[in-house]
Design an enzyme around this catalytic site. Structure first.
Site, PDB file in Angstrom:
ATOM      1  N   PRO A 212      16.586  -7.521  12.124  1.00 62.54           N
ATOM      2  CA  PRO A 212      17.732  -8.135  12.807  1.00 62.54           C
ATOM      3  C   PRO A 212      17.277  -9.003  13.976  1.00 62.54           C
ATOM      4  O   PRO A 212      16.141  -8.882  14.449  1.00 62.54           O
ATOM      5  CB  PRO A 212      18.548  -6.920  13.292  1.00 62.54           C
ATOM      6  CG  PRO A 212      18.033  -5.756  12.514  1.00 62.54           C
ATOM      7  CD  PRO A 212      16.615  -6.054  12.184  1.00 62.54           C
ATOM      8  N   PRO A 213      18.153  -9.869  14.468  1.00 58.95           N
ATOM      9  CA  PRO A 213      17.794 -10.697  15.628  1.00 58.95           C
ATOM     10  C   PRO A 213      17.499  -9.838  16.854  1.00 58.95           C
ATOM     11  O   PRO A 213      18.161  -8.834  17.099  1.00 58.95           O
ATOM     12  CB  PRO A 213      19.050 -11.558  15.846  1.00 58.95           C
ATOM     13  CG  PRO A 213      19.778 -11.538  14.547  1.00 58.95           C
ATOM     14  CD  PRO A 213      19.481 -10.213  13.924  1.00 58.95           C
ATOM     15  N   GLY A 214      16.500 -10.261  17.615  1.00 55.33           N
ATOM     16  CA  GLY A 214      16.205  -9.605  18.881  1.00 55.33           C
ATOM     17  C   GLY A 214      15.329  -8.385  18.799  1.00 55.33           C
ATOM     18  O   GLY A 214      15.125  -7.703  19.809  1.00 55.33           O
ATOM     19  N   THR A 215      14.784  -8.081  17.620  1.00 60.56           N
ATOM     20  CA  THR A 215      13.987  -6.858  17.481  1.00 60.56           C
ATOM     21  C   THR A 215      12.514  -7.061  17.814  1.00 60.56           C
ATOM     22  O   THR A 215      11.757  -6.094  17.833  1.00 60.56           O
ATOM     23  CB  THR A 215      14.109  -6.302  16.054  1.00 60.56           C
ATOM     24  OG1 THR A 215      13.848  -7.353  15.114  1.00 60.56           O
ATOM     25  CG2 THR A 215      15.501  -5.744  15.803  1.00 60.56           C
ATOM     26  N   THR A 218       9.369 -12.572  16.863  1.00 64.84           N
ATOM     27  CA  THR A 218       8.638 -13.657  17.524  1.00 64.84           C
ATOM     28  C   THR A 218       7.704 -13.112  18.595  1.00 64.84           C
ATOM     29  O   THR A 218       6.614 -13.647  18.815  1.00 64.84           O
ATOM     30  CB  THR A 218       9.632 -14.659  18.133  1.00 64.84           C
ATOM     31  OG1 THR A 218      10.548 -15.099  17.123  1.00 64.84           O
ATOM     32  CG2 THR A 218       8.914 -15.864  18.701  1.00 64.84           C
ATOM     33  N   HIS A 432      47.638   6.232  25.434  1.00 66.26           N
ATOM     34  CA  HIS A 432      46.873   5.753  24.275  1.00 66.26           C
ATOM     35  C   HIS A 432      45.409   6.188  24.393  1.00 66.26           C
ATOM     36  O   HIS A 432      44.838   6.759  23.445  1.00 66.26           O
ATOM     37  CB  HIS A 432      46.974   4.220  24.195  1.00 66.26           C
ATOM     38  CG  HIS A 432      46.285   3.628  23.008  1.00 66.26           C
ATOM     39  ND1 HIS A 432      46.973   3.156  21.914  1.00 66.26           N
ATOM     40  CD2 HIS A 432      44.970   3.426  22.732  1.00 66.26           C
ATOM     41  CE1 HIS A 432      46.113   2.697  21.020  1.00 66.26           C
ATOM     42  NE2 HIS A 432      44.885   2.845  21.507  1.00 66.26           N
ATOM     43  N   GLU A 433      44.788   5.929  25.542  1.00 67.40           N
ATOM     44  CA  GLU A 433      43.374   6.279  25.730  1.00 67.40           C
ATOM     45  C   GLU A 433      43.178   7.791  25.802  1.00 67.40           C
ATOM     46  O   GLU A 433      42.179   8.315  25.289  1.00 67.40           O
ATOM     47  CB  GLU A 433      42.831   5.600  26.992  1.00 67.40           C
ATOM     48  CG  GLU A 433      42.897   4.081  26.986  1.00 67.40           C
ATOM     49  CD  GLU A 433      42.196   3.472  25.781  1.00 67.40           C
ATOM     50  OE1 GLU A 433      41.197   4.060  25.304  1.00 67.40           O
ATOM     51  OE2 GLU A 433      42.660   2.427  25.286  1.00 67.40           O
ATOM     52  N   HIS A 436      42.937   9.145  22.299  1.00 62.16           N
ATOM     53  CA  HIS A 436      41.595   9.009  21.723  1.00 62.16           C
ATOM     54  C   HIS A 436      40.670  10.113  22.230  1.00 62.16           C
ATOM     55  O   HIS A 436      39.981  10.781  21.447  1.00 62.16           O
ATOM     56  CB  HIS A 436      40.992   7.645  22.108  1.00 62.16           C
ATOM     57  CG  HIS A 436      41.609   6.481  21.413  1.00 62.16           C
ATOM     58  ND1 HIS A 436      41.816   6.435  20.055  1.00 62.16           N
ATOM     59  CD2 HIS A 436      42.043   5.276  21.902  1.00 62.16           C
ATOM     60  CE1 HIS A 436      42.358   5.270  19.724  1.00 62.16           C
ATOM     61  NE2 HIS A 436      42.512   4.550  20.835  1.00 62.16           N
TER      62      HIS A 436
END
Length: 614
Positions: A212-215, A218, A432-433, A436
């Protein structure tokens, strides 16, 4: 200094020549200037003015094709005015009319000087342009890099380092130990190949870094360049293809020609999917050009010429779109997966990036690593940088846990908004929170609550954070159902407290997520009454390199059965959420009161409230 004078002369000389040419042309052709300054009059109106005796003098130019007429203009109190009249080719009656009216007229022949200057001016300007362009092309051809090189399109734009000094070594790369070990072998081979060749081992021709990107793909390439004592070429896949046909293949040939001259060496191609996509599906000439470039790359990596001593290291996050011929052994002998780091990897990455930061002694990197599942190495580096910026903004000299936690919240959920005013809406969001948080607490397979807040971030007016105990590589059916129940508990709490007509759109994202999870359970994971069968569309996306058209392989009966099963899962989970919330209504009211008052409840305080009530 000479270059500056060349630039000045190159710019000023054409301007001076142009001005001299125009001034000479205008000087020798004063009549033209005279004509330009005159008003225009139609030939018919000119004849009327002659009949009315309003014409005093006529001067004929351009072989009697143009006339400059001195008239008495009745519209401006009889003042004289010069006008220009375009005459027809055959106007012999005009001369007779002028004679009869006794009007003074004269014919002016064309000057040879004017014709010469006009001819020179028409020739000189294009000549100056051609000479200037030729100078620029010569200059670009002599240079080895830079824009505007008309003769260098076929040359590769790779950066060459005889002994690259990137400032990065393998010690600076953390969290991806398996990938480091594989690449360290290649560096060791380049430094001392005898211990490998003694047992019959050959140097790998290619290494593909996938993840994945950023792993850190480069970053690994930079570490190779920093560690190896071998020549190093680096280029991006997008730099091969241009708007001109054949340029990409020419650049591939040029790159490998230079690399073979420096062999053994390393060629690093970043984002190779830009040039290595599956052949045979695109539409248009651009795709043909990309395929020619890919064919040339395949030939150079393992063609008729055999072993060249060039090691190709490439990076991509889209291995699914790469051409199969590019992935075979002999071209890319090794495919190294650079995955997202686990908790130990994240801890190692945080230790590396925290060396250059002023971190308070109370900061626990282990807690940060546990709070950031799914973060890549680049995300963790950005996290500590955001925390450092926030530290300066708050006037502190050391990064504390508070800045790091706030930075995590900012990266995941966005910037912190203005607190809500006390109102019915604020209490509705609090219920609501709280729904959860309380539902998740009483579900044995759900992650524990980390924080509940009413501080808005992006589109969310409130948020409930959960802290996973460990990285979850394998997720059970009970865990998925627990996540669905907890996500639906927010909407269920609104309905219990305020009634079905008063439920809001605040649960839209929750509903979207649980629908996706339930559908995955049915069509991908085989966790439903439909049975262990994969019902997902197996064809790839359109235009990513394999299939031109997507196909839908399910019958209408099966699609209806899948929809029915998804609705059944969501309905059962919603009923369970309502049951849990109804049984713990007093606890929820207590949590809501605390939330409205403090706006944020941390994990310890939340668990204290729960334990007191339970």
């Amino acid at each position: 200094m000479k270059k500056q004078w060349k630039k000045i002369v190159l710019f000023v000389l054409p301007v001076i020549i142009t001005l001299i040419t125009l001034s000479s042309f205008l000087f020798y052709n004063q009549d033209v200037v005279h004509n330009w300054s005159s008003s225009r009059m139609t030939y018919g109106r000119f004849l009327e003015y002659i009949d009315m005796n309003w014409v005093k003098k006529v001067d004929l130019y351009d072989n009697a094709r143009t006339a400059i007429v001195d008239i008495i203009n009745p519209d401006i109190k009889g003042e004289e005015q010069l006008v220009r009249v375009e005459l027809p080719t055959f106007s012999s009656e005009l001369v007779s009319k002028l004679k009869n009216k006794l009007i003074d007229f004269d014919a002016h022949p064309s000057s040879s000087n004017v014709n010469l200057v006009s001819w020179l001016s028409n020739l000189l300007l294009p000549l100056i342009l051609i000479i200037t362009l030729f100078f620029f092309f010569r200059r670009g051809n002599k240079s080895s890099s830079g824009p505007g090189q008309a003769f260098n399109f076929g040359k590769a734009k790779a950066r060459f380092h005889m002994e690259a000094k990137t400032g990065i070594v393998f010690e600076d790369v953390a969290g991806i130990e398996e990938a480091k070990e594989e690449l360290q072998e290649i560096v060791a081979f380049l430094k001392d190949s005898r211990k490998f060749t003694n047992v019959g081992a050959t140097i790998p021709k290619g290494v593909l870094l996938v993840g994945p990107p950023g792993t850190g793909k480069t970053l690994l390439a930079k570490a190779i360049a920093g560690e190896a004592s071998a020549p190093f070429f680096s280029i991006s896949g997008s730099e091969f293809v241009e708007m001109f046909v054949g340029v990409g293949a020419s650049r591939v040939r040029d790159l490998f020609k230079k690399a073979k001259e420096k062999a053994p060496c390393i060629v690093f191609i970043d984002e190779i999917d830009a040039v290595g996509r599956q052949r045979g599906v695109g539409i248009g000439g651009g795709n043909d050009e990309r395929e020619q470039t890919l064919n040339q790359l395949l030939t150079e990596m393992d063609g008729f010429s055999g072993d060249t001593g060039v090691i190709v290291v490439a990076a991509t996050n889209r291995i699914d779109v790469l051409d199969s011929a590019l992935l075979r052994p002999g071209r890319f002998d090794r495919q190294i997966m650079v995955s997202l780091p686990n908790i130990n990897g994240r801890l190692a990455i945080l230790k590396v990036h925290s060396k250059k930061k002023k971190i308070h002694k109370d900061v626990l990197l282990e807690v940060i690593a546990r709070r950031t599942p799914g973060f890549s190495g680049a995300d963790l580096a950005n996290l500590l940088n955001e925390a450092a910026i926030l530290t300066v903004r708050r006037g502190k000299v050391e990064i504390t846990m508070k800045e790091i936690e706030d930075s995590i919240d900012k990266i995941i959920a966005g910037l912190e908004g203005s607190p809500l005013a006390d109102s019915r809406i604020k209490r509705l969001i609090a219920y609501h929170e709280a729904g959860h948080a309380v539902a998740a607490t009483f579900l044995p397979h759900h992650d524990p609550v980390q924080k509940v807040t009413l501080i808005p971030r992006r589109q969310a007016k409130g948020l409930t954070w959960f802290l996973p105990n460990d990285d979850q590589f394998l997720v059970s059916k009970s865990q998925i159902l627990s996540k669905i129940i907890a996500a639906l508990a927010g909407r269920a709490m609104e309905e219990i407290v305020f009634g079905l007509p008063e439920v809001t759109i605040g649960a839209a994202n929750d509903i979207k997520q649980v629908t996706f999870m339930a559908r995955q359970m049915v069509t991908k994971f085989g966790m439903s009454k439909v049975g262990p069968i994969c019902l997902e569309n197996s064809s790839s996306e359109v235009f990513i390199g394999r299939d031109l058209m997507g196909r839908h392989e399910l019958s209408e009966e099966m699609v209806a059965k899948v929809d029915l099963e998804v609705r059944s899962i969501l309905k059962d989970c919603y009923i369970q959420a309502r049951t849990i919330l109804s049984q713990n209504r007093k606890l929820i009211d207590r949590v809501v009161n605390e939330l409205v008052e403090k706006e944020t409840i941390e994990a310890k305080e939340f668990m204290r409230i729960v334990e007191e009530r339970v």
